[in-house]
Each structure stands twice: as C-alpha cells, then as structure tokens.
Design an enzyme around this catalytic site. Structure first.
Site, PDB file in Angstrom:
ATOM      1  N   TYR A  69      27.124  44.469  37.590  1.00 28.56           N
ATOM      2  CA  TYR A  69      28.593  44.452  36.870  1.00 28.56           C
ATOM      3  C   TYR A  69      28.398  44.300  35.466  1.00 28.56           C
ATOM      4  O   TYR A  69      29.563  44.624  34.596  1.00 28.56           O
ATOM      5  CB  TYR A  69      29.490  43.621  37.622  1.00 28.56           C
ATOM      6  CG  TYR A  69      30.245  43.901  38.753  1.00 28.56           C
ATOM      7  CD1 TYR A  69      29.654  44.527  39.896  1.00 28.56           C
ATOM      8  CD2 TYR A  69      31.506  43.546  38.843  1.00 28.56           C
ATOM      9  CE1 TYR A  69      30.346  44.864  41.077  1.00 28.56           C
ATOM     10  CE2 TYR A  69      32.284  44.116  40.053  1.00 28.56           C
ATOM     11  CZ  TYR A  69      31.723  44.692  41.160  1.00 28.56           C
ATOM     12  OH  TYR A  69      32.203  45.099  42.189  1.00 28.56           O
TER      13      TYR A  69
ATOM     14  N   LYS B   4      17.885  45.250  48.378  1.00 31.36           N
ATOM     15  CA  LYS B   4      16.903  46.116  48.671  1.00 31.36           C
ATOM     16  C   LYS B   4      15.743  46.056  48.189  1.00 31.36           C
ATOM     17  O   LYS B   4      15.247  46.974  47.195  1.00 31.36           O
ATOM     18  CB  LYS B   4      17.770  47.372  48.082  1.00 31.36           C
ATOM     19  CG  LYS B   4      19.318  47.985  49.024  1.00 31.36           C
ATOM     20  CD  LYS B   4      18.769  48.780  50.190  1.00 31.36           C
ATOM     21  CE  LYS B   4      18.289  50.204  49.796  1.00 31.36           C
ATOM     22  NZ  LYS B   4      17.898  51.003  51.197  1.00 31.36           N
TER      23      LYS B   4
ATOM     24  N   ASP C 144      34.037  43.515  51.763  1.00 26.65           N
ATOM     25  CA  ASP C 144      35.266  44.373  51.981  1.00 26.65           C
ATOM     26  C   ASP C 144      35.062  44.988  53.526  1.00 26.65           C
ATOM     27  O   ASP C 144      35.967  44.940  54.234  1.00 26.65           O
ATOM     28  CB  ASP C 144      35.490  45.708  51.237  1.00 26.65           C
ATOM     29  CG  ASP C 144      36.404  45.704  50.015  1.00 26.65           C
ATOM     30  OD1 ASP C 144      36.632  44.726  49.599  1.00 26.65           O
ATOM     31  OD2 ASP C 144      37.157  46.659  49.721  1.00 26.65           O
TER      32      ASP C 144
ATOM     33  N   ASP D 211      30.053  42.980  46.927  1.00 31.89           N
ATOM     34  CA  ASP D 211      31.447  43.334  46.776  1.00 31.89           C
ATOM     35  C   ASP D 211      31.763  44.414  48.127  1.00 31.89           C
ATOM     36  O   ASP D 211      32.881  44.528  48.562  1.00 31.89           O
ATOM     37  CB  ASP D 211      31.690  44.484  45.407  1.00 31.89           C
ATOM     38  CG  ASP D 211      32.818  45.055  45.344  1.00 31.89           C
ATOM     39  OD1 ASP D 211      34.008  44.419  45.622  1.00 31.89           O
ATOM     40  OD2 ASP D 211      32.771  46.215  45.071  1.00 31.89           O
TER      41      ASP D 211
ATOM     42  N   ASP E 240      21.721  48.022  53.286  1.00 32.63           N
ATOM     43  CA  ASP E 240      22.122  49.136  54.144  1.00 32.63           C
ATOM     44  C   ASP E 240      22.166  48.530  55.675  1.00 32.63           C
ATOM     45  O   ASP E 240      22.981  49.033  56.520  1.00 32.63           O
ATOM     46  CB  ASP E 240      21.170  50.403  54.079  1.00 32.63           C
ATOM     47  CG  ASP E 240      20.091  50.396  54.098  1.00 32.63           C
ATOM     48  OD1 ASP E 240      19.483  49.320  53.887  1.00 32.63           O
ATOM     49  OD2 ASP E 240      19.389  51.482  54.409  1.00 32.63           O
TER      50      ASP E 240
HETATM   51  C1  IPM Z   1      36.604  42.264  44.286  1.00 31.25           C
HETATM   52  C2  IPM Z   1      37.211  43.478  43.536  1.00 31.25           C
HETATM   53  C3  IPM Z   1      36.727  43.420  42.200  1.00 31.25           C
HETATM   54  C4  IPM Z   1      35.446  43.694  42.077  1.00 31.25           C
HETATM   55  C5  IPM Z   1      37.503  44.376  41.312  1.00 31.25           C
HETATM   56  C6  IPM Z   1      39.082  44.486  41.026  1.00 31.25           C
HETATM   57  C7  IPM Z   1      37.083  44.304  39.893  1.00 31.25           C
HETATM   58  O1  IPM Z   1      36.964  44.755  44.151  1.00 31.25           O
HETATM   59  O2  IPM Z   1      36.947  41.099  43.829  1.00 31.25           O
HETATM   60  O3  IPM Z   1      36.036  42.201  45.201  1.00 31.25           O
HETATM   61  O4  IPM Z   1      34.734  44.985  42.242  1.00 31.25           O
HETATM   62  O5  IPM Z   1      34.474  42.529  41.831  1.00 31.25           O
HETATM   63 MG    MG Z   2      35.826  44.258  45.729  1.00 29.97          MG
END
Ligand code: IPM
Ligand code: MG
Length: 372
Positions: free
Chosen positions: A144, A195, A256, A252, A228
C-alpha cells in the site's frame, strides 16, 4: 465539558456512514447519561463528503483533530460519485492518510459467527458454528505504501505500473507482537501468513516472527502458512485459526473472505491501533466497520448499524479500558438478534425486517434493560 471527557473525533464519511454513525452516537450519549462515561464528540468530514466541501478527502485541520483525539470513529468512505477522480484525490486517500500519519500499524479484524446468524453464511453451519477468529493485519506498510510506485511511459512505447512490497524487521516485529499479545487473551494460537515461497519480504517476515516467538512468546502456539493456502484453509476449516497475523495486502483480502464467511458483513467491527506511548500509555486509534459505504442503499434507512456500534465497543475496550461497557454493547447486539430483529443485509425467513433507526431504537431499549 471537563478535560476528563474522552475526546472522540467522529468522521461519518460517505454512503451509509452517516446513518450507521447516528445510531452509535445515540449509544455514546446513552453511556454519558446512564453510565457516567462521557464523551466530548467532535464531528468532521472525510472522503467524498470532505471532497465536496473542501476539495480534498481529508483537510489538514481534520488530520490534526485526529492526532489530538483519544479515538477516531469512522463510518465509511467512497462512492460512485468520486470514482473517476485522479488517484491522489480519491475518498480512500483520506482514510489511508489517517492510517499512515497516525501510524495505525495494527488492524484488528475479528470474524465472529453469531449464533443467530449461523444460517446466513454461505458455508455449512457445521463448518462455521462458533467461529471466532481475529485477523491482525499490518496497515501502514507493504504494497500500500512502498516506494517506488506509479505509472510511467516506457521508452519506445507502452506503459508500466509499479508498486513495491517492503517490510523492515521492526515493522514485522511490532505487528507480530500485537498478534502474540492478543492471542494470549484468547486461544493462545498465532498463524503467521506470508508468501515466503516466492517473496523475500515473506522470508524476512517468517524469520522475524519466528525469532520474536522464541525470544518472548514461546508459550503461544505458532504456525506459518502461505497466503494462498490460508485463503483455502479459511473456507475448508476456519475454526483451526485463532489469531492470523499477516501483511497489509494479504490481510486486506483474507479479512474480506473471513468477514463474508460469517454471513454477517454488516456485523463486523475493526480497530486500527498505533504504538502505545511508553510515558502516557496513550495510543492513536481509529475504529471503523469492515463494511464499506454501500452506495446502493445509502440514504434509505436500510443499513445495519451493528458493525459500527461494535466498532464503538472495541473503542471502549482498547482506547478506554471500559471492558464492562464494551461487553454490555456486545450483549445488547446479540440480544436484539436473538429477538429476531434484522436489517435487510441479514434478513432470513421468519425474522422481522427493521430499519436502521428501528434497530437503533431496539438497541437503546435493550441497553436500558441490560445495563441501565
Ligand atoms: C479496507 C478497505 C481499504 C483497504 C480501502 C477502502 C482503501 O478495503 O479497509 O479493507 O484496501 O485497506
Ligand atoms: Mg478491504
């Protein structure tokens, strides 16, 4: 207001952010009135809301207010209205600036399956029943923020996009330390994810985590996994995990995945923490729901306010050491679910569909009952 009040900077942001934040602020107000836990609340803009008014996703004044606050509560940023903007002006840059300048390197993302919502998951109940894992994601380094980065023209034609994945040993150690410390308060297991089979930064990650473990946390059970494989294991058998420690980009994606597995994306909170100041014990902190701004339902009063509210509970726990109040909020959320109340995102047959505000009303009523 006295100086003993807890200074909260509230950045509701875009989309459903303001709607869910309004319900949290009602709970904060209740805490002041009924539990004598008083907050000095200042509200400000971030993301698209800040862009519309100030032409930047976060002003310097707001940045300063965040540095001065005891904690920042954030709703959500982003939406189609601002998607076409150049990269440096996107709403998300406001959030990334907060994370970077406040040095919020440790991002805590619990993935918990609520008993009342077991059937809402796309995974079989027997796989996810009782799931309670914590992803500790590095938040201020790696892909990032690494340099060099950018898009450039290649001599002779074509273009090249570059991002850089870097970690120092110190960055890895301070993140892993948070993971080990939190594991001791839970299931005492850490799985470190990278990784190392293809990335040097992954090799360093594994070496540093291993060294820190041997030196200071040998009582915690440590395992290592490639990212992975971790993505696969999360779906195969998520309950094998207690605390997952990983870098910014893998974290990230894995968070999710873990969030959606619970079937309750609208329920999951997060905390982003900086280092504790050795002298004052103070640390920068920002709390936000894992869900985004959900532009498709923004303004309709349909959003689930619980993830934002549980983020506030994390704030009480990690910024103010108010464990009893944090647990009270968590029990309250569970109770309204057990009573069958649901916003649209978690609606199931036979349950009662309620609006954001009605869910907030029910939460306040339950708070009176359980902790008034
Ligand atoms: C998260 C989101 C953020 C990220 C975005 C909104 C920049 O996906 O907080 O997971 O990628 O970190
Ligand atoms: Mg995210």
């Amino acid at each position: 207001m006295t100086s003993a009040n807890k200074k909260l900077l509230v950045l509701a942001g875009d989309g459903i952010g303001p709607e869910v934040m309004a319900e949290t602020l009602r709970v904060a107000e209740w805490m002041g009135r009924r539990r004598a836990v008083r907050f000095d609340v200042r509200e400000d803009l971030v993301g698209g809301a800040a862009l519309d008014k100030h032409h930047v996703p976060l002003t310097d004044a707001t940045m300063k207010a965040a540095m001065d606050a005891d904690a920042v509560l954030l709703g959500a940023v982003g939406g189609p209205k601002w998607d076409k903007l150049p990269f440096a002006q996107k709403p998300e840059r406001g959030l990334l600036r907060l994370r970077k300048e406040m040095d919020l390197f440790a991002n805590l993302r619990p993935a918990v399956v609520f008993d009342a919502l077991v059937d809402a998951s796309s995974l079989k109940p027997e796989v996810i029943n009782g799931l309670d894992l914590l992803i500790v994601r590095e938040l201020t380094g790696g892909m990032y923020f690494g340099e060099p980065r950018g898009i450039e023209n290649i001599a002779g034609g074509g273009r090249k996009g570059t991002n850089t994945h870097t970690y120092t040993d110190a960055e890895i150690r301070r993140l892993a330390r948070v993971g080990f410390e939190l594991a001791r308060l839970r299931g005492n297991k850490v799985c470190s994810v990278e990784k190392a089979n293809v990335m040097e930064a992954g090799v360093l990650w594994r070496e540093e985590v291993t060294k820190l473990h041997a030196a200071e946390f040998a009582d915690v059970q440590l395992s290592h996994m490639y990212a992975d494989n971790c993505a696969m294991q999360l779906i195969r058998n998520p309950r094998q995990f207690d605390v997952i420690v990983t870098d910014n980009l893998f974290g990230d994606m894995l968070s999710d995945e873990a969030a959606m597995m619970t079937g309750s994306l609208g329920m999951l909170p997060s905390a982003s923490l900086g280092a504790r100041d050795a002298a004052t014990g103070r640390r920068h902190a920002l709390y936000e729901p894992v869900h985004g701004s959900a532009p498709d339902i923004a303004g309709l009063g349909q959003a689930n306010p619980i993830a934002n509210l549980l983020s506030f509970a994390m704030c009480l726990r990690y910024s103010f050491a108010l464990e009893a109040e944090a647990e009270l909020i968590e029990r309250t959320a569970k109770a309204v679910l057990d009573r069958g109340l649901r916003t649209g995102d978690i609606l199931q047959p036979g349950k009662t569909l309620v609006s954001t505000r009605a869910m907030g009303d029910a939460i306040l009523k339950e708070l009176e009952k359980l902790g008034g």
